[in-house]
Design a protein around this motif. Structure first.
Motif, mmCIF file in Angstrom:
data_model
loop_
_atom_site.group_PDB
_atom_site.id
_atom_site.type_symbol
_atom_site.label_atom_id
_atom_site.label_comp_id
_atom_site.label_asym_id
_atom_site.label_seq_id
_atom_site.Cartn_x
_atom_site.Cartn_y
_atom_site.Cartn_z
ATOM 1 N N VAL A 233 42.382 46.292 27.984
ATOM 2 C CA VAL A 233 41.132 46.462 28.431
ATOM 3 C C VAL A 233 41.105 47.406 29.760
ATOM 4 N N GLU B 137 32.627 46.951 32.183
ATOM 5 C CA GLU B 137 33.205 46.567 30.870
ATOM 6 C C GLU B 137 34.309 45.764 31.169
ATOM 7 N N LEU B 138 35.196 45.787 32.354
ATOM 8 C CA LEU B 138 36.301 45.017 32.541
ATOM 9 C C LEU B 138 35.898 43.468 32.977
ATOM 10 N N LEU C 122 38.187 47.356 20.753
ATOM 11 C CA LEU C 122 39.073 46.689 21.723
ATOM 12 C C LEU C 122 40.435 46.829 21.107
ATOM 13 N N SER D 108 33.021 42.305 32.190
ATOM 14 C CA SER D 108 32.718 41.413 30.757
ATOM 15 C C SER D 108 33.580 40.714 29.950
ATOM 16 N N TRP D 109 34.849 41.597 30.029
ATOM 17 C CA TRP D 109 35.944 40.983 29.416
ATOM 18 C C TRP D 109 36.594 39.744 30.216
ATOM 19 N N ASP D 110 36.478 39.684 31.375
ATOM 20 C CA ASP D 110 36.732 38.639 32.398
ATOM 21 C C ASP D 110 36.200 37.344 32.102
ATOM 22 N N ASP E 91 44.588 42.507 25.163
ATOM 23 C CA ASP E 91 44.813 41.646 26.381
ATOM 24 C C ASP E 91 44.095 42.404 27.567
ATOM 25 N N ARG E 92 44.154 41.903 28.567
ATOM 26 C CA ARG E 92 43.389 42.385 29.748
ATOM 27 C C ARG E 92 44.106 43.752 30.437
ATOM 28 N N GLU F 144 32.919 37.645 27.440
ATOM 29 C CA GLU F 144 32.023 38.112 26.680
ATOM 30 C C GLU F 144 32.013 39.728 26.730
ATOM 31 N N PRO F 145 33.086 40.217 26.107
ATOM 32 C CA PRO F 145 33.107 41.696 26.218
ATOM 33 C C PRO F 145 32.124 42.650 25.576
#
Length: 378
Positions: free
Chosen positions: A223, A191-192, A207, A194-196, A219-220, A199-200
């Motif tokens: 997440v 999941e993390l 979120l 995908s955020w980076d 924000d990160r 494309e979460p």
């Protein structure tokens, strides 16, 4: 063995016609009735397995919904379990007193935990971890329930291939339940990522809701708090210690030289199979704990030496820790794995050795054969 015509449906009808009467636990049970009951047990637990597997992925994409499809699949299994426990309780067939008490206690804990979990979400909103108290009660209830099924099957099934095969399936289901909470990190790490990538997997509403609960913008850091809120030492320690103890018990009761490897391998194969199915249905993927196969292999290898019990325990705990942590490290480098604190290896080794060694004395106190001392096995 008596053959009952009409398949499972005919057997159910015949069971109620012949055997629906009050009885004490441990009542002598015809083999066809025993097989019917425990095959339905496996079916019920498979529904719970599929529902829970889908549920973990679902909650990394959508906001929680009490009537979400994974919950409904799990409920089919739970309702079947309740019916089975009621039948065992009323007729006394298919389970000893101890096995029945475990089935009853596990089912009761689960049925209490389920509405508590709903209430927890009503009060606290999104539950950000699979390690919460209400979730722990769900796992505990399921574990005790399956232990009762294992105990009942071992005590009443006739020796043979079907006994071994069904017992192996039950241990796979038990291992999956014990390791289920580690799914938090196995889904969270991807999941993390995908955020980076920008494309979460998680829906924006999920979120946003998670970030608001933490008092942060989306924000990160928010997440990370949603996907990986667990300390990095928990994942490897739980896998080696809790997973290792289950595999030791499985090896003893199955009484096969490579039983621990087979059970761990079958569990990993299930995880590897469910992964592409979830992805094809547009749900978030998880890392697959391939490294757990090496924990099972280590336990089997320790017993190949024919050492005294204490030496076997020490060797087994050492090999399981070394193999497990090394395989986890390689998986992280070659494929993907959750963040893990490798400094925790000595703690995992000490805990596994202590719990493994203490199992036999504790079993004696409970006036029952040990299910984890395997030093006498080939």
């Amino acid at each position: 063995m008596t053959t009952i015509p009409g398949g499972p449906a005919g057997q159910f009808v015949e069971f109620f016609r012949r055997h629906w009467s009050r009885g004490a636990p441990g009542l002598d049970t015809p083999n066809w009735v025993l097989l019917l009951a425990y095959r339905v047990w496996v079916l019920a637990l498979l529904f719970k397995l599929l529902g829970s597997s889908w549920d973990m992925s679902w909650h990394f994409k959508y906001l929680r919904d009490d009537l979400a499809p994974p919950h409904l699949v799990n409920t089919v299994g739970t309702v079947t379990v309740v019916v089975l426990v009621m039948i065992h309780t009323y007729t006394g067939m298919g389970a000893s007193k101890r096995a029945l008490r475990l089935m009853q206690a596990g089912t009761a804990i689960f049925l209490v935990a389920a509405p508590l979990d709903v209430l927890n979400h009503r009060i606290n909103g999104l539950d950000l971890t699979a390690w919460s108290p209400s979730h722990a009660l769900l796992y505990l209830g399921t574990a005790i329930m399956i232990l009762g099924v294992i105990d009942g099957w071992i005590g009443q099934a006739r020796p043979g291939r079907e006994k071994t095969a069904l017992l192996g399936v039950l241990w796979i289901l038990f291992l999956e339940n014990v390791l289920f909470s580690n799914g938090q990190q196995e889904y969270g790490v991807l999941e993390l990522r995908s955020w980076d990538r920008g494309e979460p997997y998680a829906e924006p509403s999920l979120l946003r809701f998670a970030a608001e609960q933490m008092g942060r913008p989306v924000d990160r850091e928010a997440v990370i708090g949603f996907a990986l809120p667990i300390h990095d030492w928990v994942y490897p320690v739980w896998g080696v210690v809790a997973g290792g103890l289950v595999l030791v018990a499985a090896r003893h009761t199955l009484a096969r030289a490579w039983a621990a490897t087979a059970v761990a391998g079958a569990y990993v194969a299930y995880r590897a199979l469910i992964w592409p199915l979830l992805v094809a249905a547009d749900f978030p993927p998880s890392t697959v704990p391939f490294w757990m196969v090496f924990v099972g292999l280590a336990i089997d290898l320790a017993h190949r030496r024919g050492l005294p019990r204490t030496a076997t325990v020490l060797l087994g705990a050492t090999l399981a820790t070394v193999f497990g942590y090394a395989a986890l490290y390689l998986q992280d480098r070659l494929i993907a794995a959750p963040p893990s604190a490798y400094w925790s290896a000595p703690i995992a080794l000490a805990l596994l050795a202590a719990l493994w060694w203490s199992a036999k004395p504790l079993a004696r106190l409970a006036n029952r054969p040990s299910t984890v001392d395997t030093a006498s096995q080939p």
